[in-house]
Write a protein that holds these residues in place. Structure first.
Motif, PDB file in Angstrom:
ATOM      1  N   ASP A   1       0.860  -1.193   0.000  1.00 41.87           N
ATOM      2  CA  ASP A   1       0.000   0.000   0.000  1.00 41.87           C
ATOM      3  C   ASP A   1       0.890   1.235   0.000  1.00 41.87           C
ATOM      4  OD1 ASP A   1      -2.023   1.824   0.222  1.00 41.87           O
ATOM      5  OD2 ASP A   1      -2.373   1.490   2.358  1.00 41.87           O
ATOM      6  N   PRO A   2       1.042   1.909  -1.145  1.00 39.71           N
ATOM      7  CA  PRO A   2       0.472   1.621  -2.462  1.00 39.71           C
ATOM      8  C   PRO A   2       1.120   0.392  -3.103  1.00 39.71           C
ATOM      9  CG  PRO A   2       2.018   3.451  -2.623  1.00 39.71           C
ATOM     10  CD  PRO A   2       1.913   3.100  -1.167  1.00 39.71           C
ATOM     11  N   PRO A   3       0.364  -0.309  -3.957  1.00 32.30           N
ATOM     12  CA  PRO A   3       0.887  -1.557  -4.514  1.00 32.30           C
ATOM     13  C   PRO A   3       2.073  -1.349  -5.459  1.00 32.30           C
ATOM     14  CG  PRO A   3      -1.252  -1.013  -5.476  1.00 32.30           C
ATOM     15  CD  PRO A   3      -1.014  -0.019  -4.406  1.00 32.30           C
ATOM     16  N   GLY A   4       3.176  -2.013  -5.188  1.00 28.30           N
ATOM     17  CA  GLY A   4       4.350  -1.960  -6.063  1.00 28.30           C
ATOM     18  C   GLY A   4       4.234  -2.989  -7.177  1.00 28.30           C
TER      19      GLY A   4
ATOM     20  N   GLN B   1     -14.037  -7.707  -4.509  1.00 27.59           N
ATOM     21  CA  GLN B   1     -14.090  -7.763  -3.054  1.00 27.59           C
ATOM     22  C   GLN B   1     -12.926  -6.976  -2.452  1.00 27.59           C
ATOM     23  OE1 GLN B   1     -13.211 -11.576  -1.461  1.00 27.59           O
ATOM     24  NE2 GLN B   1     -13.494 -10.803   0.603  1.00 27.59           N
ATOM     25  N   PHE B   2     -11.728  -7.120  -3.052  1.00 29.81           N
ATOM     26  CA  PHE B   2     -10.525  -6.505  -2.481  1.00 29.81           C
ATOM     27  C   PHE B   2     -10.432  -5.008  -2.758  1.00 29.81           C
ATOM     28  CE2 PHE B   2      -8.048 -10.802  -2.562  1.00 29.81           C
ATOM     29  CZ  PHE B   2      -8.816 -11.246  -1.498  1.00 29.81           C
ATOM     30  N   ARG B   3     -11.394  -4.458  -3.501  1.00 36.08           N
ATOM     31  CA  ARG B   3     -11.445  -2.997  -3.618  1.00 36.08           C
ATOM     32  C   ARG B   3     -11.645  -2.383  -2.237  1.00 36.08           C
ATOM     33  NH1 ARG B   3     -15.797  -1.471  -5.694  1.00 36.08           N
ATOM     34  NH2 ARG B   3     -15.394   0.275  -7.059  1.00 36.08           N
ATOM     35  N   SER B   4     -12.229  -3.158  -1.325  1.00 30.94           N
ATOM     36  CA  SER B   4     -12.480  -2.650   0.029  1.00 30.94           C
ATOM     37  C   SER B   4     -11.250  -2.681   0.931  1.00 30.94           C
ATOM     38  CB  SER B   4     -13.557  -3.490   0.722  1.00 30.94           C
ATOM     39  OG  SER B   4     -14.690  -3.599  -0.063  1.00 30.94           O
ATOM     40  N   VAL B   5     -10.155  -3.280   0.489  1.00 32.21           N
ATOM     41  CA  VAL B   5      -8.980  -3.412   1.361  1.00 32.21           C
ATOM     42  C   VAL B   5      -8.441  -2.031   1.728  1.00 32.21           C
ATOM     43  CG1 VAL B   5      -6.573  -4.197   1.445  1.00 32.21           C
ATOM     44  CG2 VAL B   5      -8.352  -5.735   0.619  1.00 32.21           C
ATOM     45  N   CYS B   6      -8.182  -1.191   0.740  1.00 38.00           N
ATOM     46  CA  CYS B   6      -7.727   0.185   0.986  1.00 38.00           C
ATOM     47  C   CYS B   6      -7.903   0.988  -0.295  1.00 38.00           C
ATOM     48  CB  CYS B   6      -6.272   0.207   1.450  1.00 38.00           C
ATOM     49  SG  CYS B   6      -5.130  -0.443   0.229  1.00 38.00           S
ATOM     50  N   LYS B   7      -7.760   2.291  -0.188  1.00 39.70           N
ATOM     51  CA  LYS B   7      -8.041   3.173  -1.332  1.00 39.70           C
ATOM     52  C   LYS B   7      -7.079   2.921  -2.497  1.00 39.70           C
ATOM     53  CE  LYS B   7     -10.186   6.801   1.366  1.00 39.70           C
ATOM     54  NZ  LYS B   7     -10.043   8.094   2.036  1.00 39.70           N
TER      55      LYS B   7
ATOM     56  N   SER C   1      -3.244  -0.798   6.539  1.00 38.44           N
ATOM     57  CA  SER C   1      -4.282  -0.276   7.424  1.00 38.44           C
ATOM     58  C   SER C   1      -5.439   0.272   6.591  1.00 38.44           C
ATOM     59  CB  SER C   1      -3.732   0.777   8.380  1.00 38.44           C
ATOM     60  OG  SER C   1      -2.841   1.603   7.691  1.00 38.44           O
ATOM     61  N   ASN C   2      -6.625   0.042   7.104  1.00 40.07           N
ATOM     62  CA  ASN C   2      -7.841   0.453   6.405  1.00 40.07           C
ATOM     63  C   ASN C   2      -7.928   1.980   6.399  1.00 40.07           C
ATOM     64  OD1 ASN C   2     -10.385   0.776   5.422  1.00 40.07           O
ATOM     65  ND2 ASN C   2     -11.442  -0.173   7.159  1.00 40.07           N
ATOM     66  N   ASP C   3      -7.856   2.598   5.218  1.00 39.73           N
ATOM     67  CA  ASP C   3      -7.919   4.064   5.177  1.00 39.73           C
ATOM     68  C   ASP C   3      -9.291   4.582   4.735  1.00 39.73           C
ATOM     69  OD1 ASP C   3      -7.642   3.200   2.579  1.00 39.73           O
ATOM     70  OD2 ASP C   3      -5.937   4.475   2.077  1.00 39.73           O
ATOM     71  N   TYR C   4     -10.295   3.701   4.733  1.00 41.22           N
ATOM     72  CA  TYR C   4     -11.655   4.142   4.443  1.00 41.22           C
ATOM     73  C   TYR C   4     -12.360   4.575   5.724  1.00 41.22           C
ATOM     74  CZ  TYR C   4     -11.652   1.856  -0.184  1.00 41.22           C
ATOM     75  OH  TYR C   4     -11.393   1.487  -1.478  1.00 41.22           O
ATOM     76  N   THR C   5     -13.246   5.560   5.618  1.00 42.14           N
ATOM     77  CA  THR C   5     -14.172   5.799   6.724  1.00 42.14           C
ATOM     78  C   THR C   5     -15.251   4.725   6.589  1.00 42.14           C
ATOM     79  OG1 THR C   5     -15.617   7.222   5.413  1.00 42.14           O
ATOM     80  CG2 THR C   5     -13.786   8.306   6.556  1.00 42.14           C
TER      81      THR C   5
END
Lengths: 134, 167
Positions: free
Chosen positions: A5-8, A25-31, B138-142
């Motif tokens: 995070d960010p993905p290398g 599903q993994f779109r929810s892991v992080c922005k 770490s989860n950075d979403y609200t």
């Protein structure tokens, strides 16, 4: 350690090998993963990755799905409430093993269809609406 | 090119030394090491002692094991190589991440494919929470944002049981 995070490079390579269901599903892991997964370059990479594994094709057949969803709502009635939905099933053209059942979004029962073509996993089906005239 | 083929005919194999970030040195035949594109380019530039500052001894030992085995690859031992690969990807996630990072740095395409595919297969059915743990994200979403992202592709989150384990 790889950068996740960010993905290398390594993380991007790993993710490009996942099936679409897992990616959505993994779109929810992080922005940053969400941004990567919708990036057109990544989409291309994913498509290339998967098409290179599948040199063989599929066979498509008409089938039915028994939909048991209503059973949960009425415990006393068994099986009879299962709704029969028509669907199509994809089979591997080498082993004839079932790959996936898919529901038709616009199914009209008893009508046959023609496969016009497919591209990048999208299948173009044609229902001959005025077949009675022809 | 001409010199390397004539030296192998006479039995004199050209040797190279790889040096890990911990300072340990490994002497190997050139024919084994050139599977690795990064080293191949250095050999072409005339290096025979190759310092690998991004690869520690533990990881380099594993990579050498892979290169040695794959240098033996022929038409007749495909099954053996397949079994070797299967064993090779069995380590912990952290070990696999070290290896994949080294394979990427060293440009060993076959190893990169093997490791990335095996990690992808291992996380395929994991839950979002498990994936965050495994990759230390770490989860950075609200909570609202996360809900919105989930709702966009709700079907992908309804596929039955997800694996919460971290191995």
């Amino acid at each position: 350690m790889i950068s996740a995070d960010p993905p290398g490079d390594e993380m991007t390579n790993i993710l490009s090998r996942l099936p679409v269901e897992a990616l959505m599903q993994f779109r929810s892991v992080c922005k940053s993963w969400c941004n990567l997964i919708r990036d057109p370059h990544f989409v291309n990479m994913h498509m290339n990755q998967h098409s290179s594994f599948r040199e063989s094709g599929y066979l498509m057949g008409k089938d039915i799905i028994l939909d048991f969803t209503e059973i949960k709502e009425c415990k006393d009635i068994i099986l009879d409430v299962a709704e029969i939905k028509e669907c199509c099933t994809l089979y591997s053209d080498e082993t004839f093993a079932e790959h996936k059942k898919m529901e038709f979004p616009l199914w009209e029962s008893t009508k046959s269809f023609e496969i016009i073509g497919c591209c990048n996993g999208v299948i173009f089906l044609l229902y001959p609406f005025n077949s009675s005239i022809l | 090119m001409a010199s390397s083929s004539s030296s192998s005919k006479t039995g004199l194999k050209k040797m190279l030394t790889l040096k890990s970030s911990d300072g340990d040195e490994f002497e190997l035949e050139e024919s084994i090491v050139i599977q690795c594109q990064t080293i191949k380019h250095m050999v072409e530039d005339g290096f025979s002692l190759i310092p690998l500052q991004n690869v520690d001894t533990k990881t380099l030992t594993k990579i050498i094991e892979y290169m040695k085995k794959h240098a033996e690859k022929t038409e007749s031992n495909k099954e053996e190589i397949k079994n070797f690969n299967k064993e090779f990807v069995k380590g912990s996630f952290d070990d696999q991440f070290e290896l994949v990072s080294a394979a990427n740095y060293l440009h060993i395409n076959g190893l990169m494919d093997l490791l990335c595919q095996s990690i992808a297969d291992r996380i395929n059915n994991k839950s979002v929470r498990a994936v965050r743990e495994i990759f230390n994200i770490s989860n950075d979403y609200t909570p609202d944002e996360e809900e919105k992202v989930r709702d966009e592709h709700k079907w992908a989150h309804e596929g039955g049981e997800f694996d919460e384990s971290l191995d």
